[in-house]
Motif scaffolding. Structure first.
Motif, PDB file in Angstrom:
ATOM      1  N   SER A   1      30.244  -5.740  61.595  1.00 48.29           N
ATOM      2  CA  SER A   1      28.989  -5.765  62.351  1.00 48.29           C
ATOM      3  C   SER A   1      27.784  -5.632  61.437  1.00 48.29           C
ATOM      4  O   SER A   1      26.814  -6.389  61.551  1.00 48.29           O
ATOM      5  CB  SER A   1      28.986  -4.637  63.388  1.00 48.29           C
ATOM      6  OG  SER A   1      27.715  -4.497  63.975  1.00 48.29           O
TER       7      SER A   1
ATOM      8  N   LEU B   1      22.040 -11.499  64.000  1.00 43.54           N
ATOM      9  CA  LEU B   1      22.011 -10.951  65.353  1.00 43.54           C
ATOM     10  C   LEU B   1      21.205 -11.824  66.300  1.00 43.54           C
ATOM     11  O   LEU B   1      21.549 -11.988  67.474  1.00 43.54           O
ATOM     12  CB  LEU B   1      21.420  -9.537  65.327  1.00 43.54           C
ATOM     13  CG  LEU B   1      21.630  -8.676  66.574  1.00 43.54           C
ATOM     14  CD1 LEU B   1      23.109  -8.520  66.872  1.00 43.54           C
ATOM     15  CD2 LEU B   1      20.982  -7.317  66.396  1.00 43.54           C
TER      16      LEU B   1
ATOM     17  N   HIS C   1      22.843 -14.762  68.436  1.00 43.74           N
ATOM     18  CA  HIS C   1      23.751 -14.535  69.553  1.00 43.74           C
ATOM     19  C   HIS C   1      23.253 -15.236  70.816  1.00 43.74           C
ATOM     20  O   HIS C   1      22.091 -15.626  70.913  1.00 43.74           O
ATOM     21  CB  HIS C   1      23.890 -13.037  69.818  1.00 43.74           C
ATOM     22  CG  HIS C   1      24.679 -12.326  68.765  1.00 43.74           C
ATOM     23  ND1 HIS C   1      24.992 -10.996  68.825  1.00 43.74           N
ATOM     24  CD2 HIS C   1      25.219 -12.764  67.607  1.00 43.74           C
ATOM     25  CE1 HIS C   1      25.684 -10.642  67.770  1.00 43.74           C
ATOM     26  NE2 HIS C   1      25.825 -11.704  67.011  1.00 43.74           N
TER      27      HIS C   1
ATOM     28  N   GLN D   1      23.385 -12.201  76.135  1.00 41.53           N
ATOM     29  CA  GLN D   1      23.727 -10.876  75.619  1.00 41.53           C
ATOM     30  C   GLN D   1      23.210 -10.761  74.192  1.00 41.53           C
ATOM     31  O   GLN D   1      23.705 -11.411  73.285  1.00 41.53           O
ATOM     32  CB  GLN D   1      25.242 -10.636  75.654  1.00 41.53           C
ATOM     33  CG  GLN D   1      25.632  -9.216  75.223  1.00 41.53           C
ATOM     34  CD  GLN D   1      27.133  -9.013  75.154  1.00 41.53           C
ATOM     35  OE1 GLN D   1      27.877  -9.972  74.901  1.00 41.53           O
ATOM     36  NE2 GLN D   1      27.599  -7.791  75.350  1.00 41.53           N
ATOM     37  N   LYS D   2      22.229  -9.903  73.990  1.00 44.10           N
ATOM     38  CA  LYS D   2      21.597  -9.810  72.680  1.00 44.10           C
ATOM     39  C   LYS D   2      21.084  -8.387  72.450  1.00 44.10           C
ATOM     40  O   LYS D   2      19.888  -8.130  72.528  1.00 44.10           O
ATOM     41  CB  LYS D   2      20.463 -10.824  72.571  1.00 44.10           C
ATOM     42  CG  LYS D   2      19.903 -10.987  71.158  1.00 44.10           C
ATOM     43  CD  LYS D   2      18.763 -11.997  71.132  1.00 44.10           C
ATOM     44  CE  LYS D   2      19.231 -13.387  71.506  1.00 44.10           C
ATOM     45  NZ  LYS D   2      18.136 -14.387  71.395  1.00 44.10           N
TER      46      LYS D   2
ATOM     47  N   PHE E   1      25.258  -4.479  67.309  1.00 43.18           N
ATOM     48  CA  PHE E   1      26.233  -5.294  68.042  1.00 43.18           C
ATOM     49  C   PHE E   1      27.593  -5.132  67.392  1.00 43.18           C
ATOM     50  O   PHE E   1      27.767  -5.457  66.215  1.00 43.18           O
ATOM     51  CB  PHE E   1      25.820  -6.760  68.051  1.00 43.18           C
ATOM     52  CG  PHE E   1      26.784  -7.656  68.798  1.00 43.18           C
ATOM     53  CD1 PHE E   1      26.701  -7.771  70.180  1.00 43.18           C
ATOM     54  CD2 PHE E   1      27.765  -8.366  68.130  1.00 43.18           C
ATOM     55  CE1 PHE E   1      27.591  -8.588  70.878  1.00 43.18           C
ATOM     56  CE2 PHE E   1      28.648  -9.183  68.811  1.00 43.18           C
ATOM     57  CZ  PHE E   1      28.553  -9.290  70.192  1.00 43.18           C
TER      58      PHE E   1
ATOM     59  N   THR F   1      22.563  -1.741  72.399  1.00 42.26           N
ATOM     60  CA  THR F   1      23.901  -1.911  71.833  1.00 42.26           C
ATOM     61  C   THR F   1      24.903  -2.289  72.916  1.00 42.26           C
ATOM     62  O   THR F   1      24.687  -2.022  74.102  1.00 42.26           O
ATOM     63  CB  THR F   1      24.366  -0.607  71.148  1.00 42.26           C
ATOM     64  OG1 THR F   1      25.671  -0.785  70.596  1.00 42.26           O
ATOM     65  CG2 THR F   1      24.388   0.547  72.137  1.00 42.26           C
ATOM     66  N   ASN F   2      25.994  -2.903  72.475  1.00 39.36           N
ATOM     67  CA  ASN F   2      27.086  -3.244  73.395  1.00 39.36           C
ATOM     68  C   ASN F   2      28.233  -2.248  73.301  1.00 39.36           C
ATOM     69  O   ASN F   2      29.314  -2.479  73.835  1.00 39.36           O
ATOM     70  CB  ASN F   2      27.608  -4.646  73.109  1.00 39.36           C
ATOM     71  CG  ASN F   2      28.306  -4.740  71.757  1.00 39.36           C
ATOM     72  OD1 ASN F   2      27.930  -4.061  70.805  1.00 39.36           O
ATOM     73  ND2 ASN F   2      29.305  -5.597  71.654  1.00 39.36           N
TER      74      ASN F   2
ATOM     75  N   SER G   1      23.522  -4.442  77.541  1.00 40.78           N
ATOM     76  CA  SER G   1      23.213  -5.318  76.404  1.00 40.78           C
ATOM     77  C   SER G   1      23.018  -6.758  76.875  1.00 40.78           C
ATOM     78  O   SER G   1      22.513  -7.599  76.134  1.00 40.78           O
ATOM     79  CB  SER G   1      24.330  -5.257  75.359  1.00 40.78           C
ATOM     80  OG  SER G   1      25.549  -5.769  75.875  1.00 40.78           O
TER      81      SER G   1
END
Length: 367
Positions: free
Chosen positions: A146, A153, A156, A160-161, A166, A280-281, A323
């Motif tokens: 990551s 980033l 993406h 979803q960003k 991430f 964050t995811n 996210s």
């Protein structure tokens, strides 16, 4: 007896002793050759092909069984001639470097880090290195990958960003079923009446920044935080002691790093929170509907995540991956009252225990 000791040894016995000795010497030489081959297969620092052994070299060694010493000297000379030696050891192959897939291998060492990474990402990588130094690199593959890919980033999907961190290879959907965190959901819903009573007491005192409220907006938006960026808000927690103890009883509540928060959110009639992404995811947001008055028609308040609309239900929880692109709107009449949500950040179920511990360290409020 003396005559027995002076008997000549039969030829076949003597031949057997010599054969056994020869076999032992052969096994010893094979063991030494195996140790040498294992050592020569180690990656040469600074070379992308270090982890590979060319088939031609292997055949050459096999064909020159008697030239062991010469081959060893040749390998040493190649190592000394390398002008790319660095203090980093990369275990990734060339194909993995090109495709960005070699994230399981460099966790045993300090792999080269992208020079174009931002200062914040470099700070996180330094924290990851410190964590691995104190504990272990085991289980850090996805986090390592990551951080190396944070420079991409913005590439993406628009749906979803997360803007801060991430974690790759984490399966996700905008809304999660209750089974993803059944224990914590059942604890929150079981304490709904106590949580509602404590919030009513806070709400009746008035909405004012001097009373612990933040993000006060013109259309009734406000937040009464119990945890903010991994730090408990002591005064507000004293106002809601049962709610605070309920949070501490949750198994997956993110209470030790800046990615986690918890508190009451108010959204007044006519208010809309525009499209945004969470940081964050690695987390899920659990929304417990704590409606005060009005809003008998749930459709008047709507949460849209990743293009999927959902409505809250009083006293029940909703699991959301924020996210994804999301919006919140309250289309009720002016006298319908605010929609109140107890929002609690929980770990994503696909984030492993070792990764959670590392993220607690990397995103510690003290760093």
């Amino acid at each position: 007896m003396d005559s027995m000791n002076t008997l000549p040894v039969p030829p076949y016995v003597e031949l057997g002793v010599h054969s056994l000795s020869g076999l032992l010497w052969t096994l010893l030489l094979l063991f030494l050759w195996h140790c040498y081959r294992m050592g020569s297969d180690l990656p040469i620092p600074g070379h992308a092909h270090a982890g590979k052994l060319k088939s031609g070299s292997r055949r050459s060694i096999m064909s020159r069984g008697g030239s062991f010493a010469g081959t060893k000297c040749s390998a040493r000379s190649k190592l000394l001639r390398s002008d790319q030696i660095t203090p980093f050891i990369s275990m990734e192959t060339e194909e993995d470097e090109e495709q960005g897939q070699g994230y399981l291998t460099p966790v045993l060492s300090h792999a080269l880090f992208p020079a174009q990474a931002s200062a914040e990402v470099k700070k996180l990588y330094a924290a990851l290195q410190e964590y691995a130094k104190r504990y272990s690199w085991v289980g850090m593959g996805r986090i390592h990958k990551s951080l190396r890919e944070q420079v991409h980033l913005n590439d993406h999907s628009a749906i979803q960003k997360p803007h801060l961190f991430f974690l790759p290879d984490v399966p996700s959907v905008p809304f999660f079923p209750r089974d993803a965190h059944r224990h914590d959901i059942e604890v929150l819903e079981a304490n709904y009446s106590v949580i509602l009573a404590e919030f009513k007491a806070v709400y009746q005192r008035g909405i004012d920044s001097k009373l612990g409220w933040t993000c006060v907006g013109p259309k009734g938006q406000a937040v009464f935080s119990l945890y903010s960026a991994g730090v408990s808000v002591a005064g507000n927690c004293r106002s809601c002691p049962c709610t605070y103890r309920t949070l501490l009883s949750l198994r997956t509540f993110i209470s030790s790093n800046s990615l986690g928060s918890a508190g009451f959110w108010l959204l007044g009639p006519g208010a809309t929170l525009g499209s945004s992404y969470g940081p964050t995811n690695t987390r899920l947001r659990c929304h417990l509907d704590v409606t005060l008055v009005g809003l008998q028609t749930p459709s008047l308040c709507e949460l849209v995540v990743g293009g999927e609309p959902q409505c809250w239900s009083e006293g029940h929880c909703l699991l959301v991956d924020d996210s994804f692109l999301h919006t919140v709107s309250h289309k009720g009449s002016p006298d319908s009252g605010p929609r109140v949500i107890l929002s609690v950040d929980l770990w994503h179920p696909n984030v492993a225990a070792a990764e959670r511990q590392a993220l607690d360290f990397m995103f510690s409020p003290d760093l």
